[in-house]
Design a protein around this motif. Structure first.
Motif, mmCIF file in Angstrom:
data_model
loop_
_atom_site.group_PDB
_atom_site.id
_atom_site.type_symbol
_atom_site.label_atom_id
_atom_site.label_comp_id
_atom_site.label_asym_id
_atom_site.label_seq_id
_atom_site.Cartn_x
_atom_site.Cartn_y
_atom_site.Cartn_z
ATOM 1 N N GLY A 107 8.069 -16.355 -17.071
ATOM 2 C CA GLY A 107 8.798 -17.478 -16.409
ATOM 3 C C GLY A 107 8.574 -18.807 -17.091
ATOM 4 O O GLY A 107 9.417 -19.736 -17.020
ATOM 5 N N ARG A 119 10.897 -18.915 -20.235
ATOM 6 C CA ARG A 119 12.349 -19.160 -19.830
ATOM 7 C C ARG A 119 12.563 -20.543 -19.174
ATOM 8 O O ARG A 119 13.670 -21.204 -19.597
ATOM 9 C CB ARG A 119 12.813 -18.386 -18.576
ATOM 10 C CG ARG A 119 13.201 -17.006 -19.036
ATOM 11 C CD ARG A 119 14.256 -16.513 -17.763
ATOM 12 N NE ARG A 119 14.530 -15.121 -18.103
ATOM 13 C CZ ARG A 119 13.981 -14.069 -17.006
ATOM 14 N NH1 ARG A 119 13.458 -14.427 -15.972
ATOM 15 N NH2 ARG A 119 14.444 -12.843 -17.350
ATOM 16 N N ASP A 120 11.648 -21.102 -18.406
ATOM 17 C CA ASP A 120 11.980 -22.518 -18.004
ATOM 18 C C ASP A 120 11.555 -23.810 -19.024
ATOM 19 O O ASP A 120 12.257 -24.684 -18.927
ATOM 20 C CB ASP A 120 10.829 -22.680 -16.631
ATOM 21 C CG ASP A 120 10.985 -21.906 -15.700
ATOM 22 O OD1 ASP A 120 12.121 -21.413 -15.762
ATOM 23 O OD2 ASP A 120 10.297 -21.836 -14.677
ATOM 24 N N THR A 121 10.515 -23.516 -19.830
ATOM 25 C CA THR A 121 10.268 -24.617 -20.870
ATOM 26 C C THR A 121 10.550 -24.515 -22.210
ATOM 27 O O THR A 121 10.587 -25.100 -23.069
ATOM 28 C CB THR A 121 8.988 -24.701 -20.575
ATOM 29 O OG1 THR A 121 8.075 -23.971 -21.423
ATOM 30 C CG2 THR A 121 8.172 -24.903 -19.149
ATOM 31 N N ARG A 136 6.702 -30.559 -19.363
ATOM 32 C CA ARG A 136 6.899 -29.341 -18.519
ATOM 33 C C ARG A 136 5.997 -28.159 -18.651
ATOM 34 O O ARG A 136 5.719 -27.240 -17.866
ATOM 35 C CB ARG A 136 8.443 -29.020 -18.695
ATOM 36 C CG ARG A 136 9.062 -29.979 -18.503
ATOM 37 C CD ARG A 136 10.771 -29.726 -18.228
ATOM 38 N NE ARG A 136 11.401 -29.803 -19.343
ATOM 39 C CZ ARG A 136 11.999 -28.623 -19.975
ATOM 40 N NH1 ARG A 136 12.038 -27.644 -19.509
ATOM 41 N NH2 ARG A 136 12.588 -28.754 -21.076
ATOM 42 N N ALA A 179 3.621 -26.420 -16.211
ATOM 43 C CA ALA A 179 3.753 -25.216 -15.747
ATOM 44 C C ALA A 179 2.619 -24.442 -15.654
ATOM 45 O O ALA A 179 2.605 -23.261 -14.944
ATOM 46 C CB ALA A 179 4.858 -24.442 -16.494
#
Ligand code: URA
Length: 425
Positions: free
Chosen positions: A141, A144-146, A305, A309
């Motif tokens: 996760g 993917r996000d950062t 980020r 996270a």
């Protein structure tokens, strides 16, 4: 198979068969081969070496004791860096977000410091709230996000290495190239990265004190990575003197944030950019230039980020030490050397590192440098500042620093090795 036969074979300089290697690594991990038997085998390997075939099989057998991670769901090429360990080596902190800002994904399973070398997880843990442990799903996760995730390896990643490394640590068998190379590469291959850049440190603050042994380690690891389908290159880089101007956990985070803000010490910036270019090239990504990503705020954006996270507050103030002591230059002249190993030991004794596994570290402890080799200094000017929460620790840090620096007469020219000594792969 029989453990004694395997030990005898290596003792007598025979090559171990694939079957012997697979069996002994697996049986040791399951507790069927005893610690004393694996100790004897590790010592025979240290003394008699291993062929490239044996090292590749040993590495693969260690990988097969656990899981191999898969990042095919990330949607970008993956690339990672591993440093063999040094003093002030905070490069992962600016590097991972920089590479992510340039279009690749960085899935980094990282470690803690032991002895005089620092560990990336200890550094990041000085950021209030930041957590090192993530499940594989959480890791995916964040990635993917950062575009970058730096976290602790789970217990199921090359468990043979966890057990064997702890055994080597107490049996005088750490310093064997086949065992170092297979230890590092089993974890990096199991991590599942598509490309890998190895930063093999050379010099007083490193495992490898001379260029020849560093080159042999680098060539061995590049062959292992390439053989396992990971595009792998290595740089040999200088570790005679600390990287940047800080050695310690929060101190190194502060310096990394300076680099991510477009400033920071020249050597840290140079190595970050050089390694980032290698990582992107190995991953086949030719997007933005890493030097621009540091200047235009895009690397900083990923950093913020990625810290958030994992529960960290990128705006929180970092812990500061309760006590500091500044060492002054003894004379006018030129700082011709500042020894990485001694600075690393001083930072460790101030509380930045641990003497036993699982001991806590002080976030704020460490050494701050006010000059680097080559700089002109004046008598009475600050040279180093020591930071700790426990003033009783100063004495042993001073002992470690005895002979750590040389101030030579004005006009002296230090003989400084280049930051990047060689490239392999
Ligand atoms: N780092 C590792 O992970 N293993 C070694 O054997 C040496 C350094």
């Amino acid at each position: 198979f029989d453990a004694v036969d395997v030990i005898r074979a290596k003792r007598d300089r025979d090559e171990l068969s694939d079957g012997q290697i697979d069996w002994v690594v697996d049986a040791y991990t399951r507790g069927v081969v005893a610690d004393e038997q694996m100790s004897a085998l590790a010592m025979a390997i240290l003394l008699n070496g291993m062929s490239r075939r044996e090292i590749a099989r040993w590495t693969d057998a260690m990988i097969r004791t656990g899981r191999r991670m898969d990042w095919s769901g990330v949607g970008r090429p993956t690339t990672d860096k591993h440093s063999t360990g040094g003093v002030g080596d905070k490069i992962t902190l600016p590097l991972a977000p920089t590479v992510a800002a340039c279009g690749a994904a960085v899935p980094q399973l990282s470690g803690r410091g032991l002895g005089h070398t620092g560990g990336t997880l200890d550094k990041l843990e000085s950021i209030p709230g930041w957590r090192a442990s993530l499940s594989a799903d959480q890791m995916l996760g964040v990635l993917r996000d950062t575009g970058a995730v730096v976290c602790a390896a789970g217990d199921d990643l090359a468990p043979a290495d966890k057990k064997l490394y702890a055994l080597r640590d107490v049996t005088g068998t750490v310093e064997a190239i086949p065992l170092i190379a297979s230890s590092i590469m089993s974890k990096k291959i199991a991590e599942g990265t598509g490309a890998l850049v190895l930063d093999v440190k050379v010099g007083s603050g490193a495992f490898m004190k001379d260029v020849e042994s560093a080159r042999e380690l680098a060539e061995t690891m590049v062959a292992l990575g390439t053989g396992a389908g990971v595009r792998t290159v290595a740089l040999l880089t200088n570790m005679e003197t600390p990287l940047g101007l800080t050695a310690g956990n929060a101190l190194e985070v502060r310096e990394s944030v300076e680099v991510l803000s477009g400033g920071g010490p020249a050597d840290v910036v140079e190595l970050t950019v050089r390694l980032a270019r290698e990582m992107l090239a190995a991953a086949g990504v030719d997007g933005a230039d890493p030097a621009d990503a540091l200047k235009d705020g895009s690397a900083m954006d990923v950093w913020r980020r990625m810290i958030s996270a994992q529960g960290g507050d990128p705006d929180a103030s970092l812990p500061a030490a309760r006590e500091t002591h500044t060492v002054l230059a003894p004379a006018d002249g030129v700082l011709t050397s500042l020894d990485a190993y001694r600075v690393g030991v001083a930072a460790w004794r101030l509380g930045a590192g641990r003497t036993r596994k699982d001991e806590p570290v002080q976030a704020a402890a460490g050494v701050e440098l006010h000059a680097k080799p080559g700089a002109a200094v004046r008598a009475g000017e600050p040279l180093l500042t020591l930071h700790t929460d426990e003033p009783a620790r100063f004495e042993r840090a001073f002992e470690a620093l005895s002979g750590a620096f040389v101030v030579a007469p004005e006009g002296s020219r230090p003989d400084l090795p280049p930051l990047v000594i060689d490239r392999i792969g």
